[in-house]
Design an enzyme around this catalytic site. Structure first.
Site, mmCIF file in Angstrom:
data_model
loop_
_atom_site.group_PDB
_atom_site.id
_atom_site.type_symbol
_atom_site.label_atom_id
_atom_site.label_comp_id
_atom_site.label_asym_id
_atom_site.label_seq_id
_atom_site.Cartn_x
_atom_site.Cartn_y
_atom_site.Cartn_z
ATOM 1 N N ASN A 1 0.875 -1.170 0.000
ATOM 2 C CA ASN A 1 0.000 0.000 0.000
ATOM 3 C C ASN A 1 0.911 1.218 0.000
ATOM 4 O O ASN A 1 1.512 1.553 1.025
ATOM 5 C CB ASN A 1 -0.892 -0.025 1.254
ATOM 6 C CG ASN A 1 -1.717 1.241 1.396
ATOM 7 O OD1 ASN A 1 -1.772 2.068 0.486
ATOM 8 N ND2 ASN A 1 -2.358 1.398 2.548
ATOM 9 N N TRP A 2 1.011 1.837 -1.151
ATOM 10 C CA TRP A 2 1.939 2.980 -1.268
ATOM 11 C C TRP A 2 1.397 4.226 -0.583
ATOM 12 O O TRP A 2 2.120 5.215 -0.452
ATOM 13 C CB TRP A 2 2.195 3.289 -2.748
ATOM 14 C CG TRP A 2 3.218 2.394 -3.380
ATOM 15 C CD1 TRP A 2 3.905 1.355 -2.793
ATOM 16 C CD2 TRP A 2 3.708 2.463 -4.732
ATOM 17 N NE1 TRP A 2 4.768 0.787 -3.688
ATOM 18 C CE2 TRP A 2 4.677 1.442 -4.886
ATOM 19 C CE3 TRP A 2 3.414 3.286 -5.825
ATOM 20 C CZ2 TRP A 2 5.351 1.236 -6.091
ATOM 21 C CZ3 TRP A 2 4.090 3.072 -7.017
ATOM 22 C CH2 TRP A 2 5.048 2.058 -7.144
ATOM 23 N N LYS A 3 0.127 4.220 -0.212
ATOM 24 C CA LYS A 3 -0.481 5.419 0.380
ATOM 25 C C LYS A 3 -0.232 6.621 -0.549
ATOM 26 O O LYS A 3 -0.311 6.451 -1.761
ATOM 27 C CB LYS A 3 0.032 5.627 1.810
ATOM 28 C CG LYS A 3 -0.156 4.344 2.653
ATOM 29 C CD LYS A 3 0.040 4.525 4.104
ATOM 30 C CE LYS A 3 -0.195 3.170 4.809
ATOM 31 N NZ LYS A 3 -0.112 3.276 6.251
ATOM 32 N N HIS B 1 -9.542 1.300 4.847
ATOM 33 C CA HIS B 1 -8.275 1.489 5.563
ATOM 34 C C HIS B 1 -8.507 2.429 6.753
ATOM 35 O O HIS B 1 -9.296 3.378 6.663
ATOM 36 C CB HIS B 1 -7.212 2.062 4.622
ATOM 37 C CG HIS B 1 -5.844 1.989 5.217
ATOM 38 N ND1 HIS B 1 -5.398 2.898 6.142
ATOM 39 C CD2 HIS B 1 -4.849 1.089 5.061
ATOM 40 C CE1 HIS B 1 -4.173 2.563 6.527
ATOM 41 N NE2 HIS B 1 -3.814 1.461 5.880
ATOM 42 N N GLU C 1 -6.858 4.791 7.843
ATOM 43 C CA GLU C 1 -6.601 6.214 7.557
ATOM 44 C C GLU C 1 -7.808 6.864 6.880
ATOM 45 O O GLU C 1 -8.088 8.039 7.090
ATOM 46 C CB GLU C 1 -5.322 6.349 6.710
ATOM 47 C CG GLU C 1 -4.085 6.078 7.563
ATOM 48 C CD GLU C 1 -2.901 5.505 6.815
ATOM 49 O OE1 GLU C 1 -2.879 5.555 5.578
ATOM 50 O OE2 GLU C 1 -1.987 4.982 7.488
ATOM 51 N N GLU D 1 -5.125 -4.972 10.616
ATOM 52 C CA GLU D 1 -4.121 -3.933 10.837
ATOM 53 C C GLU D 1 -4.390 -3.222 12.159
ATOM 54 O O GLU D 1 -5.205 -2.283 12.211
ATOM 55 C CB GLU D 1 -4.172 -2.895 9.703
ATOM 56 C CG GLU D 1 -3.851 -3.462 8.337
ATOM 57 C CD GLU D 1 -3.296 -2.394 7.388
ATOM 58 O OE1 GLU D 1 -2.319 -2.697 6.718
ATOM 59 O OE2 GLU D 1 -3.842 -1.279 7.328
ATOM 60 N N GLY E 1 2.801 2.301 10.762
ATOM 61 C CA GLY E 1 3.765 3.390 10.594
ATOM 62 C C GLY E 1 4.495 3.767 11.864
ATOM 63 O O GLY E 1 5.145 4.799 11.931
ATOM 64 N N SER F 1 3.725 -2.136 10.182
ATOM 65 C CA SER F 1 5.183 -2.208 10.338
ATOM 66 C C SER F 1 5.778 -3.557 9.924
ATOM 67 O O SER F 1 6.718 -4.045 10.554
ATOM 68 C CB SER F 1 5.589 -1.845 11.772
ATOM 69 O OG SER F 1 5.190 -0.513 12.063
ATOM 70 N N GLY G 1 2.933 -1.141 4.185
ATOM 71 C CA GLY G 1 2.959 0.276 3.835
ATOM 72 C C GLY G 1 4.360 0.737 3.475
ATOM 73 O O GLY G 1 4.864 0.482 2.381
ATOM 74 N N GLY G 2 5.028 1.395 4.408
ATOM 75 C CA GLY G 2 6.326 2.012 4.174
ATOM 76 C C GLY G 2 7.345 1.106 3.488
ATOM 77 O O GLY G 2 8.066 1.541 2.584
#
Ligand code: 13P
Length: 249
Positions: free
Chosen positions: A9-11, A94, A96, A166, A172, A212, A233-234
């Site tokens: 997930n590149w966000k 998600h 967010e 999640e 993150g 993470s 993610g990251g």
């Protein structure tokens, strides 16, 4: 045995030039993977990503959709538009989007149904905040999300949902749930799916862990009995790091 599904997930990261550069390196690194590989990219990168991955074992998804097919909805992208360009997956619900865009479970449910109506598989995110975990209501929160978000889905549809567990406190933050903790929740989610849809659906449904995930912890997480891969993610932004996660075994 269930397949492993590793999704990135590149966000809100990477432009189309960076997208092409990413796949130029990434596709060679994962070409022999037996795992299912999905990259959920920003809308602006979808065209570049589809072009760069044509004919490879990498699937492209988005991070959201609008449940309406078309209309006066400024700034939105519809389920039909995504279907028309061959998108196979989308993240739905998600944390967010739930937090910053006030997306309710009723809204998430509309997106789930719209995704299936347009041959798109939803990757449904569920999970608790630290406060909910500490108050002992994590499972209550997750069950509420599952019951409301799956409302009205058939067993055939439910079987194809990818659930991403999640825990919000792990997103993150560098704090990963221990493999045992994450597995316990994923196992419990599978039991709840069994109650709602029966043993066959529960046995087949893919349940990922997200929060993470990195190359250094992917193996211990993905080896667990009820964790069928990850939503990353990251660590999905760099081709070599994400390839190490995909090639975890
Ligand atoms: P991080 O892997 O950066 O913690 O993000 C997890 C996530 O939210 C994936 O959807």
């Amino acid at each position: 045995m269930r397949r492993k599904v590793i999704a990135g997930n590149w966000k809100m990261n990477h432009n189309p030039v960076e997208t092409r550069e990413f796949f130029e390196v990434f596709k060679g690194l994962v070409k022999d993977s037996e795992n299912e590989i999905i990259l959920c990219v920003p809308y602006i990168d979808v065209a570049a990503a589809l072009e760069a991955t044509a004919g490879t074992n990498i699937k492209i998804g988005t991070q959201n959709l609008n449940h309406e097919e078309s209309g006066a909805l400024t700034g939105d992208i519809s389920c039909k538009m995504l279907q028309d360009i061959g998108i196979q997956y989308t993240i739905v619900g998600h944390s967010e989007r739930r937090q910053y865009h006030n997306e309710t479970d009723e809204f998430v449910n509309l997106k789930m149904k719209a995704a299936f109506a347009h041959d798109i598989i939803p990757i449904l995110c569920v999970g608790e905040t630290l406060k909910e975990r500490e108050a002992g209501i994590a499972k209550y929160k997750i069950l509420t999300q599952i019951v409301l978000d799956f409302d009205g889905l058939t067993a055939e549809q439910a079987k194809n949902v990818v659930i991403a567990y999640e825990p919000i406190w792990a997103i993150g933050t560098g704090k990963t749930a221990t493999a045992e903790d994450a597995n316990e929740v994923c196992q419990w989610i599978r039991d709840e799916i069994k109650t709602l849809y029966g043993a066959e659906v529960a046995e087949e449904i893919i349940i990922q862990y997200g929060g993470s995930v990195k190359a250094s912890n992917a193996k211990e997480l993905f080896e667990m009995s009820d964790i069928d891969g990850g939503l990353v993610g990251g660590a999905s932004l760099k081709p070599d790091e994400f390839a190490k996660i995909v090639n975890w075994r």
